[in-house]
Write a protein that holds these residues in place. Structure first.
Motif, PDB file in Angstrom:
ATOM      1  N   PRO A 323     -38.166  97.667 -54.338  1.00  0.00           N
ATOM      2  CA  PRO A 323     -36.716  97.487 -54.134  1.00  0.00           C
ATOM      3  C   PRO A 323     -36.331  96.396 -53.391  1.00  0.00           C
ATOM      4  CG  PRO A 323     -37.693  99.312 -52.412  1.00  0.00           C
ATOM      5  CD  PRO A 323     -38.539  98.961 -54.010  1.00  0.00           C
ATOM      6  N   GLN A 324     -37.198  95.534 -53.054  1.00  0.00           N
ATOM      7  CA  GLN A 324     -37.009  94.434 -52.050  1.00  0.00           C
ATOM      8  C   GLN A 324     -36.512  93.136 -53.037  1.00  0.00           C
ATOM      9  OE1 GLN A 324     -39.629  95.872 -51.988  1.00  0.00           O
ATOM     10  NE2 GLN A 324     -40.798  96.181 -49.898  1.00  0.00           N
ATOM     11  N   VAL A 325     -36.590  93.419 -54.371  1.00  0.00           N
ATOM     12  CA  VAL A 325     -36.364  92.347 -55.440  1.00  0.00           C
ATOM     13  C   VAL A 325     -34.756  92.553 -55.345  1.00  0.00           C
ATOM     14  CG1 VAL A 325     -36.022  91.868 -57.794  1.00  0.00           C
ATOM     15  CG2 VAL A 325     -38.373  92.504 -56.851  1.00  0.00           C
ATOM     16  N   GLN A 326     -34.179  91.230 -55.406  1.00  0.00           N
ATOM     17  CA  GLN A 326     -32.560  91.076 -55.301  1.00  0.00           C
ATOM     18  C   GLN A 326     -31.965  90.400 -56.479  1.00  0.00           C
ATOM     19  OE1 GLN A 326     -32.198  88.769 -51.578  1.00  0.00           O
ATOM     20  NE2 GLN A 326     -32.218  90.366 -50.593  1.00  0.00           N
ATOM     21  N   ASP A 327     -32.909  89.555 -57.097  1.00  0.00           N
ATOM     22  CA  ASP A 327     -32.198  89.005 -58.309  1.00  0.00           C
ATOM     23  C   ASP A 327     -33.486  88.447 -58.972  1.00  0.00           C
ATOM     24  OD1 ASP A 327     -30.226  87.909 -60.048  1.00  0.00           O
ATOM     25  OD2 ASP A 327     -29.524  86.502 -58.642  1.00  0.00           O
ATOM     26  N   VAL A 328     -33.075  88.177 -60.452  1.00  0.00           N
ATOM     27  CA  VAL A 328     -34.043  87.551 -61.260  1.00  0.00           C
ATOM     28  C   VAL A 328     -33.267  86.394 -62.412  1.00  0.00           C
ATOM     29  CG1 VAL A 328     -35.410  89.563 -61.311  1.00  0.00           C
ATOM     30  CG2 VAL A 328     -33.903  89.164 -63.312  1.00  0.00           C
ATOM     31  N   HIS A 329     -34.122  85.497 -62.583  1.00  0.00           N
ATOM     32  CA  HIS A 329     -33.301  84.279 -63.593  1.00  0.00           C
ATOM     33  C   HIS A 329     -34.420  83.948 -64.537  1.00  0.00           C
ATOM     34  CE1 HIS A 329     -30.972  81.555 -65.359  1.00  0.00           C
ATOM     35  NE2 HIS A 329     -31.634  80.563 -64.772  1.00  0.00           N
ATOM     36  N   VAL A 342     -37.900  85.132 -59.453  1.00  0.00           N
ATOM     37  CA  VAL A 342     -37.664  86.223 -58.854  1.00  0.00           C
ATOM     38  C   VAL A 342     -37.243  86.123 -57.278  1.00  0.00           C
ATOM     39  CG1 VAL A 342     -38.206  88.879 -58.294  1.00  0.00           C
ATOM     40  CG2 VAL A 342     -39.146  87.403 -60.270  1.00  0.00           C
ATOM     41  N   ARG A 343     -35.991  86.584 -56.952  1.00  0.00           N
ATOM     42  CA  ARG A 343     -35.836  86.329 -55.452  1.00  0.00           C
ATOM     43  C   ARG A 343     -36.000  87.800 -54.785  1.00  0.00           C
ATOM     44  NH1 ARG A 343     -29.754  85.090 -54.130  1.00  0.00           N
ATOM     45  NH2 ARG A 343     -29.359  87.360 -54.276  1.00  0.00           N
ATOM     46  N   LEU A 344     -36.499  87.734 -53.514  1.00  0.00           N
ATOM     47  CA  LEU A 344     -36.786  89.066 -52.865  1.00  0.00           C
ATOM     48  C   LEU A 344     -36.765  89.010 -51.294  1.00  0.00           C
ATOM     49  CD1 LEU A 344     -40.076  88.858 -51.707  1.00  0.00           C
ATOM     50  CD2 LEU A 344     -40.626  89.803 -53.934  1.00  0.00           C
ATOM     51  N   LYS A 367     -44.240  84.507 -69.520  1.00  0.00           N
ATOM     52  CA  LYS A 367     -45.532  83.677 -69.398  1.00  0.00           C
ATOM     53  C   LYS A 367     -45.925  83.113 -67.794  1.00  0.00           C
ATOM     54  CE  LYS A 367     -47.429  79.503 -71.898  1.00  0.00           C
ATOM     55  NZ  LYS A 367     -47.030  78.577 -72.715  1.00  0.00           N
ATOM     56  N   HIS A 368     -44.779  82.666 -67.075  1.00  0.00           N
ATOM     57  CA  HIS A 368     -44.946  81.961 -65.832  1.00  0.00           C
ATOM     58  C   HIS A 368     -43.786  82.778 -64.972  1.00  0.00           C
ATOM     59  CE1 HIS A 368     -46.279  77.994 -67.881  1.00  0.00           C
ATOM     60  NE2 HIS A 368     -47.359  78.997 -67.652  1.00  0.00           N
ATOM     61  N   VAL A 369     -44.171  83.097 -63.620  1.00  0.00           N
ATOM     62  CA  VAL A 369     -43.199  83.796 -62.940  1.00  0.00           C
ATOM     63  C   VAL A 369     -43.444  83.250 -61.509  1.00  0.00           C
ATOM     64  CG1 VAL A 369     -42.690  85.949 -61.528  1.00  0.00           C
ATOM     65  CG2 VAL A 369     -43.576  85.940 -63.775  1.00  0.00           C
ATOM     66  N   VAL A 370     -42.117  82.841 -60.837  1.00  0.00           N
ATOM     67  CA  VAL A 370     -42.221  82.176 -59.457  1.00  0.00           C
ATOM     68  C   VAL A 370     -41.302  83.232 -58.682  1.00  0.00           C
ATOM     69  CG1 VAL A 370     -41.371  80.142 -58.167  1.00  0.00           C
ATOM     70  CG2 VAL A 370     -42.140  79.812 -60.487  1.00  0.00           C
ATOM     71  N   VAL A 371     -42.010  83.475 -57.641  1.00  0.00           N
ATOM     72  CA  VAL A 371     -41.194  84.345 -56.634  1.00  0.00           C
ATOM     73  C   VAL A 371     -40.766  83.625 -55.389  1.00  0.00           C
ATOM     74  CG1 VAL A 371     -41.409  86.374 -55.081  1.00  0.00           C
ATOM     75  CG2 VAL A 371     -42.554  86.471 -57.402  1.00  0.00           C
ATOM     76  N   VAL A 372     -39.543  83.825 -54.995  1.00  0.00           N
ATOM     77  CA  VAL A 372     -39.128  83.177 -53.774  1.00  0.00           C
ATOM     78  C   VAL A 372     -38.415  84.057 -52.804  1.00  0.00           C
ATOM     79  CG1 VAL A 372     -38.480  80.890 -55.319  1.00  0.00           C
ATOM     80  CG2 VAL A 372     -37.062  82.712 -54.938  1.00  0.00           C
ATOM     81  N   ASP A 375     -33.597  83.168 -49.555  1.00  0.00           N
ATOM     82  CA  ASP A 375     -32.521  82.214 -48.982  1.00  0.00           C
ATOM     83  C   ASP A 375     -32.553  81.154 -50.166  1.00  0.00           C
ATOM     84  OD1 ASP A 375     -35.367  81.146 -48.665  1.00  0.00           O
ATOM     85  OD2 ASP A 375     -34.946  79.961 -46.886  1.00  0.00           O
ATOM     86  N   VAL A 376     -33.247  81.528 -51.228  1.00  0.00           N
ATOM     87  CA  VAL A 376     -33.556  80.688 -52.333  1.00  0.00           C
ATOM     88  C   VAL A 376     -32.341  81.099 -53.548  1.00  0.00           C
ATOM     89  CG1 VAL A 376     -34.799  79.552 -54.150  1.00  0.00           C
ATOM     90  CG2 VAL A 376     -35.559  79.730 -51.746  1.00  0.00           C
ATOM     91  N   ASP A 377     -31.552  80.498 -54.050  1.00  0.00           N
ATOM     92  CA  ASP A 377     -30.877  80.676 -55.508  1.00  0.00           C
ATOM     93  C   ASP A 377     -31.879  80.624 -56.534  1.00  0.00           C
ATOM     94  OD1 ASP A 377     -28.918  81.360 -57.458  1.00  0.00           O
ATOM     95  OD2 ASP A 377     -27.567  79.681 -56.701  1.00  0.00           O
ATOM     96  N   VAL A 378     -31.990  81.611 -57.148  1.00  0.00           N
ATOM     97  CA  VAL A 378     -32.937  81.801 -58.443  1.00  0.00           C
ATOM     98  C   VAL A 378     -32.155  81.077 -59.659  1.00  0.00           C
ATOM     99  CG1 VAL A 378     -34.602  83.351 -57.988  1.00  0.00           C
ATOM    100  CG2 VAL A 378     -32.554  83.936 -59.094  1.00  0.00           C
ATOM    101  N   HIS A 379     -30.717  80.798 -59.586  1.00  0.00           N
ATOM    102  CA  HIS A 379     -30.034  80.295 -60.704  1.00  0.00           C
ATOM    103  C   HIS A 379     -29.966  78.804 -60.540  1.00  0.00           C
ATOM    104  CE1 HIS A 379     -28.954  84.171 -62.357  1.00  0.00           C
ATOM    105  NE2 HIS A 379     -28.797  84.741 -61.191  1.00  0.00           N
ATOM    106  N   ASP A 380     -30.547  78.280 -59.485  1.00  0.00           N
ATOM    107  CA  ASP A 380     -30.500  76.733 -59.297  1.00  0.00           C
ATOM    108  C   ASP A 380     -31.812  76.220 -59.211  1.00  0.00           C
ATOM    109  OD1 ASP A 380     -30.483  74.252 -58.264  1.00  0.00           O
ATOM    110  OD2 ASP A 380     -29.008  74.533 -56.488  1.00  0.00           O
ATOM    111  N   PRO A 381     -32.281  75.755 -60.422  1.00  0.00           N
ATOM    112  CA  PRO A 381     -33.681  75.177 -60.510  1.00  0.00           C
ATOM    113  C   PRO A 381     -34.175  74.177 -59.369  1.00  0.00           C
ATOM    114  CG  PRO A 381     -32.494  74.219 -62.181  1.00  0.00           C
ATOM    115  CD  PRO A 381     -31.448  75.000 -61.517  1.00  0.00           C
TER     116      PRO A 381
END
Length: 479
Positions: A323-329, A342-344, A367-372, A375-381
């Motif tokens: 449930p700590q996951v907040q957003d994905v892109h 993934v933002r959590l 194939k590749h997952v980056v978890v941040v 305080d990081v916007d996952v929609h902003d590369p």
């Protein structure tokens, strides 16, 4: 979760195109644009800026539309929600489907009926990419009924038109293919409808990731303000959206195969020539003065159409366990399929790695997952890259999984299988892939401000109109 409020519903493709035209987001091109490459080239140049309408393409009476779903903001607008609410609204519809309503007569999609069939004469079907093996239907919703249960499935499959009545289609090992195999094992054809020209929400619903025997038209019904109206096909029992522009009715033949490909696919590479299943067309119906929809492969309309439903499904899946996951892109650079951000809200060390592994299990395309961090916007590369640059150490934070199932359309998987001694012609290793996860989160506990993000107090509250003097000239000598 309560359903989100939708202020306006666009119940047909025409409703949405009128809206785009009224808001200066629809370009009308000159008549007679060639169907071979030229039309796709122009649509690509306008991709993400304006939808493109081509009157009389190649001298054909039926006009073509492309790119009407080529911005994430437009799709949210079609739903009547903000971009931040987009995934939640889609998830709610997917988890709470609503029955469609069947009408008996006067369906717009059956205003004109053709039983003397020549698909390439009746419809303006473009040839898109340089090495495509011919004209392809790229935006057709393929609708079929489970021959055992009668429940429908909706998917988008690429379809190469070969002759007057025959078309080859790619079926991946999903629900439509399962329906077909059940029919073929019984020595029967599978009745289908290929629907071209529907509203944005019905298009999006067709890409929902659901268990078998969940009719995506019921998800479309839930996305609309009113239940979706459907009508029974004229030659089979498949139900199709009544407001569709064009319906091709036919059967996928048992035991019949035809060469299909190469074709430029969403990874921006060509798929190989293969033997594919064959649709035999029985009739074509359409509206008066219909509009044909084509999707330019690997451009934004194609990528978003597949990406947004996957994001909604992945977000629900990950939150179920974490449930700590907040957003994905799913990033555009990863063709909205392969790279997941993934933002959590990190509460424990090791949590990001668990989320990475859960994401790999959620969909084989990942194939590749980056978890941040949160305080990081996952929609902003740029922000995601900053997190990797400053919070990731490969010796500590890298996760690699060898020999996992991946996308069969990723050309690097063939090379991976060969490098591991697997035969490239062995169907059981198609799509064999390595997976990589990056934990780009800061420690839960750290000293001082070593991982505190630099901020300037009041930055967000600055009103530039209040502090700028646009009419005051600059004088280098002023004191």
């Amino acid at each position: 979760m309560a359903p989100l409020h939708v202020e306006k519903s666009f119940d047909s493709l025409r409703d949405w195109l009128r809206h785009l035209a009224a808001t200066d987001r629809l370009a009308v091109l000159k008549e007679g644009i060639s169907l071979e490459h030229r039309l796709a080239a122009i649509a690509k140049r306008l991709d993400g800026d304006k939808a493109a309408y081509f009157p009389k393409p190649g001298g054909h009476d039926i006009g073509i539309i492309s790119g009407f779903m080529s911005k994430r903001a437009w799709i949210a607008e079609a739903m009547g929600v903000s971009q931040s609410e987009l995934l939640a609204h889609y998830r709610h519809a997917a988890e709470n489907p609503r029955p469609w309503v069947e009408i008996e007569k006067n369906a717009p999609c059956q205003q004109v009926v053709h039983r003397d069939i020549d698909v390439r004469r009746l419809l303006p079907i473009p040839t898109h990419s340089e090495h495509d093996s011919g004209p392809y239907i790229t935006a057709g919703l393929v609708i079929a009924r489970n021959p055992v249960t009668g429940v429908q499935n909706v998917s988008i499959n690429r379809i190469q038109v070969h002759s007057e009545r025959h078309m080859a289609l790619l079926m991946l090992p999903r629900h439509l293919h399962a329906f077909y195999k059940a029919a073929e094992d019984a020595g029967q054809a599978l009745p289908v409808a290929v629907v071209i020209g529907v509203d944005p929400l019905t298009m999006l619903a067709s890409q929902a990731i659901t268990p078998i025997d969940h009719d995506e038209l019921e998800i479309a019904s839930a996305l609309h303000a009113q239940p979706l109206q459907v009508v029974k096909c004229l030659s089979n029992d498949v139900r199709v959206p009544a407001s569709s522009e064009i319906v091709i009715e036919g059967r996928i033949l048992p035991g019949e195969r035809h060469t299909e490909g190469p074709f430029g696919e969403f990874p921006k590479y060509y798929s190989e020539k293969e033997q594919r299943e064959v649709i035999e067309v029985d009739l074509i119906s359409h509206r008066e003065r219909p509009i044909y929809h084509t999707i330019v492969p690997a451009e934004m309309e194609h990528l978003l159409l597949g990406g947004i439903p996957r994001e909604a499904t992945l977000l629900g899946h990950l939150r179920g366990s974490h449930p700590q996951v907040q957003d994905v892109h799913l990033s555009v650079g990863g063709v909205c399929r392969y790279h997941l951000y993934v933002r959590l809200r990190k509460t424990h060390e090791g949590l990001p790695k668990n989320v990475i592994l859960a994401a790999f299990g959620a969909h084989y395309d990942i194939k590749h997952v980056v978890v941040v961090d949160d305080d990081v916007d996952v929609h902003d590369p740029q922000q995601v890259e900053w997190a990797v640059a400053t919070r990731f150490q490969a010796s500590r934070d890298l996760v690699v999984v060898h020999g996992a199932q991946g996308s069969v359309l990723d050309p690097s998987t063939t090379l991976y299988a060969r490098s591991h001694g697997e035969g490239a012609d062995d169907a059981t290793v198609h799509g064999l892939s390595a997976k990589m996860g990056l934990d780009a989160t800061r420690p839960v506990h750290y000293e001082g401000h070593v991982f505190t993000k630099v901020r300037i107090p009041g930055e967000q509250e600055v009103d530039l109109d209040e502090v700028l003097c646009p009419d005051t000239p600059f004088d280098v000598d002023q004191s």
